[in-house]
Design an enzyme around this catalytic site. Structure first.
Site, PDB file in Angstrom:
ATOM      1  N   TYR A   9      62.120 -55.168  70.754  1.00 59.00           N
ATOM      2  CA  TYR A   9      61.369 -53.795  70.700  1.00 59.00           C
ATOM      3  C   TYR A   9      62.179 -52.251  71.441  1.00 59.00           C
ATOM      4  CZ  TYR A   9      58.870 -50.273  74.169  1.00 59.00           C
ATOM      5  OH  TYR A   9      57.998 -48.847  73.899  1.00 59.00           O
ATOM      6  N   LYS A  31      62.247 -49.327  68.544  1.00 64.59           N
ATOM      7  CA  LYS A  31      62.207 -47.769  68.815  1.00 64.59           C
ATOM      8  C   LYS A  31      63.364 -46.818  68.537  1.00 64.59           C
ATOM      9  CE  LYS A  31      57.948 -47.701  70.998  1.00 64.59           C
ATOM     10  NZ  LYS A  31      56.565 -46.785  70.692  1.00 64.59           N
TER      11      LYS A  31
HETATM   12  P1  NAP Z   1      48.715 -49.874  75.679  1.00 66.18           P
HETATM   13  O1  NAP Z   1      47.839 -49.507  77.068  1.00 66.18           O
HETATM   14  O2  NAP Z   1      49.114 -51.171  75.587  1.00 66.18           O
HETATM   15  O3  NAP Z   1      48.148 -49.036  74.996  1.00 66.18           O
HETATM   16  C1  NAP Z   1      48.753 -48.993  73.375  1.00 66.18           C
HETATM   17  C2  NAP Z   1      47.770 -48.733  72.354  1.00 66.18           C
HETATM   18  O4  NAP Z   1      48.137 -49.553  70.805  1.00 66.18           O
HETATM   19  C3  NAP Z   1      46.092 -48.743  71.667  1.00 66.18           C
HETATM   20  O5  NAP Z   1      45.126 -48.381  72.231  1.00 66.18           O
HETATM   21  C4  NAP Z   1      46.473 -50.385  71.293  1.00 66.18           C
HETATM   22  O6  NAP Z   1      44.561 -50.721  70.794  1.00 66.18           O
HETATM   23  C5  NAP Z   1      47.260 -49.628  69.935  1.00 66.18           C
HETATM   24  N1  NAP Z   1      47.459 -50.640  69.330  1.00 66.18           N
HETATM   25  C6  NAP Z   1      48.628 -51.856  69.806  1.00 66.18           C
HETATM   26  N2  NAP Z   1      48.208 -52.553  68.547  1.00 66.18           N
HETATM   27  C7  NAP Z   1      47.663 -51.639  67.833  1.00 66.18           C
HETATM   28  C8  NAP Z   1      47.610 -52.197  65.993  1.00 66.18           C
HETATM   29  N3  NAP Z   1      48.109 -53.386  64.923  1.00 66.18           N
HETATM   30  N4  NAP Z   1      46.935 -51.184  65.132  1.00 66.18           N
HETATM   31  C9  NAP Z   1      46.167 -50.258  66.247  1.00 66.18           C
HETATM   32  N5  NAP Z   1      46.397 -50.170  67.215  1.00 66.18           N
HETATM   33  C10 NAP Z   1      46.933 -50.806  68.430  1.00 66.18           C
HETATM   34  O7  NAP Z   1      50.033 -48.716  75.856  1.00 66.18           O
HETATM   35  P2  NAP Z   1      50.460 -47.760  75.860  1.00 66.18           P
HETATM   36  O8  NAP Z   1      51.732 -47.749  77.325  1.00 66.18           O
HETATM   37  O9  NAP Z   1      49.802 -46.350  76.117  1.00 66.18           O
HETATM   38  O10 NAP Z   1      51.426 -47.511  74.683  1.00 66.18           O
HETATM   39  C11 NAP Z   1      51.408 -46.120  73.655  1.00 66.18           C
HETATM   40  C12 NAP Z   1      52.844 -45.974  72.858  1.00 66.18           C
HETATM   41  O11 NAP Z   1      53.691 -45.850  74.124  1.00 66.18           O
HETATM   42  C13 NAP Z   1      53.582 -46.905  72.804  1.00 66.18           C
HETATM   43  O12 NAP Z   1      54.494 -46.821  70.992  1.00 66.18           O
HETATM   44  C14 NAP Z   1      54.492 -47.825  73.551  1.00 66.18           C
HETATM   45  O13 NAP Z   1      55.634 -48.333  72.734  1.00 66.18           O
HETATM   46  C15 NAP Z   1      54.626 -46.727  74.163  1.00 66.18           C
HETATM   47  N6  NAP Z   1      55.738 -46.284  76.167  1.00 66.18           N
HETATM   48  C16 NAP Z   1      55.061 -47.321  75.964  1.00 66.18           C
HETATM   49  C17 NAP Z   1      55.661 -46.805  77.599  1.00 66.18           C
HETATM   50  C18 NAP Z   1      54.592 -48.114  78.379  1.00 66.18           C
HETATM   51  O14 NAP Z   1      56.345 -47.900  79.565  1.00 66.18           O
HETATM   52  N7  NAP Z   1      53.604 -47.835  79.007  1.00 66.18           N
HETATM   53  C19 NAP Z   1      56.789 -46.420  77.864  1.00 66.18           C
HETATM   54  C20 NAP Z   1      57.334 -46.166  76.572  1.00 66.18           C
HETATM   55  C21 NAP Z   1      56.716 -45.717  75.244  1.00 66.18           C
HETATM   56  P3  NAP Z   1      44.096 -51.733  70.197  1.00 66.18           P
HETATM   57  O15 NAP Z   1      44.958 -52.533  71.105  1.00 66.18           O
HETATM   58  O16 NAP Z   1      42.917 -51.408  70.549  1.00 66.18           O
HETATM   59  O17 NAP Z   1      44.433 -51.925  68.334  1.00 66.18           O
END
Ligand code: NAP
Length: 255
Positions: free
Chosen positions: A156, A160
């Site tokens: 992961y 990133k």
């Molecule tokens: P989340 O609540 O799980 O949302 C992830 C989103 O990505 C969902 O809308 C999902 O939609 C979509 N997705 C996943 N696989 C996909 C695919 N193959 N094609 C199209 N859409 C896809 O997680 P989040 O925390 O909001 O994450 C959003 C971003 O922030 C990610 O890049 C993550 O790495 C980053 N991030 C998160 C955190 C954290 O702690 N939460 C920290 C740093 C960075 P569907 O499942 O409907 O496709």
């Protein structure tokens, strides 16, 4: 600069950070193109945003891992969305926390295919549109996992680190085209992220945020909107944000 009347693409808008961005950008008058695999969730969100804020919302069922699908769907946007002002590359995930020697091949592939190749596929189609317009803003959602590696974070974090390199590469290669590139790199944000990471195990997901006041999707949306509304000559290149209780990827003060 106002976001009102601007056209904004958000990938991964069916949950978490993407959904929060959709709500905040719509509240501020932006028209939206929302993409994810769970089209029902997108359509429900779109209906509520249209009626609450009177903005245009176009939803697209899209798996960012499928280049042909990404290409076909973005090349057939409705006429009112032919200009793209902001692209938020947000779709992404972590799967598992296994040590490298115990890594699950399918998890590695899904993380790299989604976080790295998916972001590239979407950008490959949208960047030529921005170049043609001589205007646009790409906001990539990276992570502090792109700055620091933590135990079990291996692949992961690699994905990133790659996003961070791609953001820098975009900034360099798009010099002269009037296109801004911003990387927003959060620490812990309470979304569906940990539930996905721990394959639906709610107990394990909850433990990640135990005793901490984590960031929420709205905090990141707030930063994305701030970045997207700076004056024409201002480009915020890299924004690292953590909960106050989180000093680094591994140092977290729990109550
Ligand atoms: P989340 O609540 O799980 O949302 C992830 C989103 O990505 C969902 O809308 C999902 O939609 C979509 N997705 C996943 N696989 C996909 C695919 N193959 N094609 C199209 N859409 C896809 O997680 P989040 O925390 O909001 O994450 C959003 C971003 O922030 C990610 O890049 C993550 O790495 C980053 N991030 C998160 C955190 C954290 O702690 N939460 C920290 C740093 C960075 P569907 O499942 O409907 O496709």
């Amino acid at each position: 600069m106002s976001i009102e009347g601007k056209n904004v693409i958000i990938t991964g808008a069916s949950a978490g950070i993407g959904e929060a961005c959709a709500k905040l950008f719509a509240r501020n008058g932006a028209n939206l193109i929302l993409t994810a695999r769970r089209i029902n969730k997108l359509n429900e969100l779109a209906d509520s945003l249209r009626s609450a804020y009177n903005v245009k919302v176009h939803t697209i069922e899209m798996d960012v891992r499928n280049f042909d699908e990404v290409k076909k769907k973005f090349e057939n946007l409705p006429a009112e969305f032919k200009t793209i002002d902001v692209l938020i590359n947000n779709a992404g995930k972590a799967l598992g926390v296994e040590k490298i020697q115990d890594g699950v091949l399918s998890n590695w592939e899904e993380m790299l295919d989604t976080n790295v190749k998916g972001l590239l596929y979407v950008s490959k189609i949208i960047i030529p549109m921005l170049i043609k317009q001589n205007h646009g803003h790409i906001i990539n959602i990276g992570s502090i996992a792109g700055h620091e590696v933590y135990p079990g974070g291996n692949v992961y974090c690699a994905s990133k680190f790659a996003v961070r390199a791609i953001s820098k590469g975009m900034g360099i290669d798009l010099s002269g085209y009037n296109i801004k590139v911003t990387s927003i790199d959060p620490g812990m944000v309470e979304t569906e992220f940990s539930l996905v990471r721990f394959a639906g195990d709610e107990e394990k997901a909850k433990n990640v945020y135990k005793g901490v006041d984590p960031l929420v999707g709205d905090d990141i949306a707030d930063i994305a909107l701030f970045a997207a509304t700076r004056p024409e000559h201002v480009d915020l290149r890299e924004i690292v944000v953590t909960p106050t209780a989180q000093s680094s990827a591994t140092i977290v003060h729990r109550k």
